[in-house]
Design a protein around this motif. Structure first.
Motif, short mmCIF file in Angstrom:
data_model
loop_
_atom_site.label_atom_id
_atom_site.label_comp_id
_atom_site.label_asym_id
_atom_site.label_seq_id
_atom_site.Cartn_x
_atom_site.Cartn_y
_atom_site.Cartn_z
N SER A 170 1.30 -1.32 -0.01
CA SER A 170 0.51 -0.27 -0.34
C SER A 170 0.76 1.10 0.19
N SER A 171 2.35 1.10 0.09
CA SER A 171 3.82 1.82 0.15
C SER A 171 3.15 2.99 -1.53
N ASP A 172 3.38 1.73 -1.81
CA ASP A 172 3.98 2.48 -3.42
C ASP A 172 3.12 1.84 -4.43
N GLY A 173 2.49 0.31 -3.69
CA GLY A 173 1.39 0.02 -4.93
C GLY A 173 2.59 -1.61 -5.79
N SER A 174 3.49 -1.29 -5.43
CA SER A 174 4.17 -2.54 -5.58
C SER A 174 3.96 -3.68 -5.72
N THR A 175 3.90 -4.63 -6.70
CA THR A 175 3.83 -6.12 -7.08
C THR A 175 4.48 -7.21 -6.57
N TYR A 176 4.28 -8.74 -5.94
CA TYR A 176 5.12 -8.89 -5.53
C TYR A 176 5.28 -10.89 -6.18
N TYR A 177 4.78 -11.68 -6.62
CA TYR A 177 4.45 -12.72 -7.59
C TYR A 177 5.61 -14.11 -7.26
N THR A 178 5.21 -14.69 -6.40
CA THR A 178 6.41 -16.05 -6.43
C THR A 178 6.81 -17.05 -8.05
N ASP A 179 7.70 -17.68 -8.16
CA ASP A 179 8.33 -17.70 -9.33
C ASP A 179 7.34 -18.72 -10.08
N SER A 180 6.43 -19.20 -9.30
CA SER A 180 5.24 -20.79 -9.63
C SER A 180 4.20 -19.74 -10.12
N VAL A 181 4.16 -18.49 -10.08
CA VAL A 181 2.73 -17.86 -10.07
C VAL A 181 3.00 -17.02 -11.06
N LYS A 182 4.21 -16.38 -11.38
CA LYS A 182 4.34 -15.24 -12.43
C LYS A 182 4.00 -15.68 -13.87
N GLY A 183 3.04 -13.96 -14.63
CA GLY A 183 2.81 -14.70 -15.88
C GLY A 183 1.08 -15.37 -15.61
N ARG A 184 1.83 -16.36 -14.62
CA ARG A 184 -0.31 -16.21 -14.74
C ARG A 184 -1.33 -15.49 -13.28
N PHE A 185 -0.95 -15.32 -12.29
CA PHE A 185 -1.63 -14.70 -11.32
C PHE A 185 -1.33 -13.14 -11.48
N THR A 186 -2.86 -12.56 -11.03
CA THR A 186 -2.78 -10.47 -10.65
C THR A 186 -3.21 -10.27 -9.56
N ILE A 187 -2.05 -10.22 -9.16
CA ILE A 187 -3.22 -9.23 -7.42
C ILE A 187 -3.40 -7.97 -7.82
N SER A 188 -4.63 -7.10 -7.21
CA SER A 188 -4.55 -6.32 -7.64
C SER A 188 -5.33 -5.99 -6.08
N SER A 189 -6.11 -4.33 -6.02
CA SER A 189 -7.00 -3.45 -4.47
C SER A 189 -7.28 -2.85 -5.22
N ASP A 190 -8.50 -2.36 -4.70
CA ASP A 190 -9.79 -1.99 -4.95
C ASP A 190 -9.85 -0.74 -3.63
N SER A 191 -9.55 -0.18 -3.38
CA SER A 191 -9.29 0.71 -2.30
C SER A 191 -11.41 0.76 -1.71
N ALA A 192 -11.63 1.13 -2.60
CA ALA A 192 -12.97 2.00 -2.79
C ALA A 192 -14.15 0.80 -2.71
N ARG A 193 -13.73 -0.53 -2.43
CA ARG A 193 -14.54 -1.63 -2.71
C ARG A 193 -13.67 -2.51 -1.02
#
Length: 132
Positions: free
Chosen positions: A53-76
């Motif tokens: 939440s500080s800079d919006g950056s994301t991190y993925y473990t290698d096994s899911v990179k390119g397949r999973f996407t994390i996102s945040s909706d503060s309004a919801r």
């Protein structure tokens, strides 16, 4: 009181997609980092992805990179995990966890997930089963 409720799991065929939701209450997403973890039978709980939440950056473990996407909706007050091209090895109970941003690295990293695994607040989980 920090509360997290996961939803969106289910049964899907290999190659399919699911979107998991982590609904947060008792705090604002602007003040907390969120991670997704998964726990397969007979295996240790492992970190999948996290968002800062500080800079919006994301991190993925290698096994899911390119397949999973994390996102945040503060309004919801909801964090999502979009999972595409699912594989049988993705089968697990998926959990989200939250921790105050002041205790986390500014950028989302594996360390962020490690801190949330040890000290974060957890939801009850949602089951994802990938099978034909």
């Amino acid at each position: 009181q920090v509360q997290l409720v996961e939803s969106g799991g289910g049964l899907v065929q290999p190659g399919g997609s699911l979107r998991l939701s982590c609904a947060a209450s008792g705090f604002t997403l602007d003040s907390y980092g969120i991670s997704w973890f998964r726990h397969a039978p007979g295996m240790e709980r492992v970190g999948v992805s996290c968002i800062s939440s500080s800079d919006g950056s994301t991190y993925y473990t290698d096994s899911v990179k390119g397949r999973f996407t994390i996102s945040s909706d503060s309004a919801r007050s909801t964090v999502y995990l979009q999972m595409n091209d699912l594989k049988p090895e993705d089968t697990a109970a998926y959990y989200c966890a939250a921790e105050e941003v002041s205790t986390l690295p500014r950028r989302a990293t594996a360390q962020s997930m490690h801190i949330m695994m040890r000290f974060g607040a957890w939801g009850q989980g949602t089951q994802v089963t990938v099978s034909s």
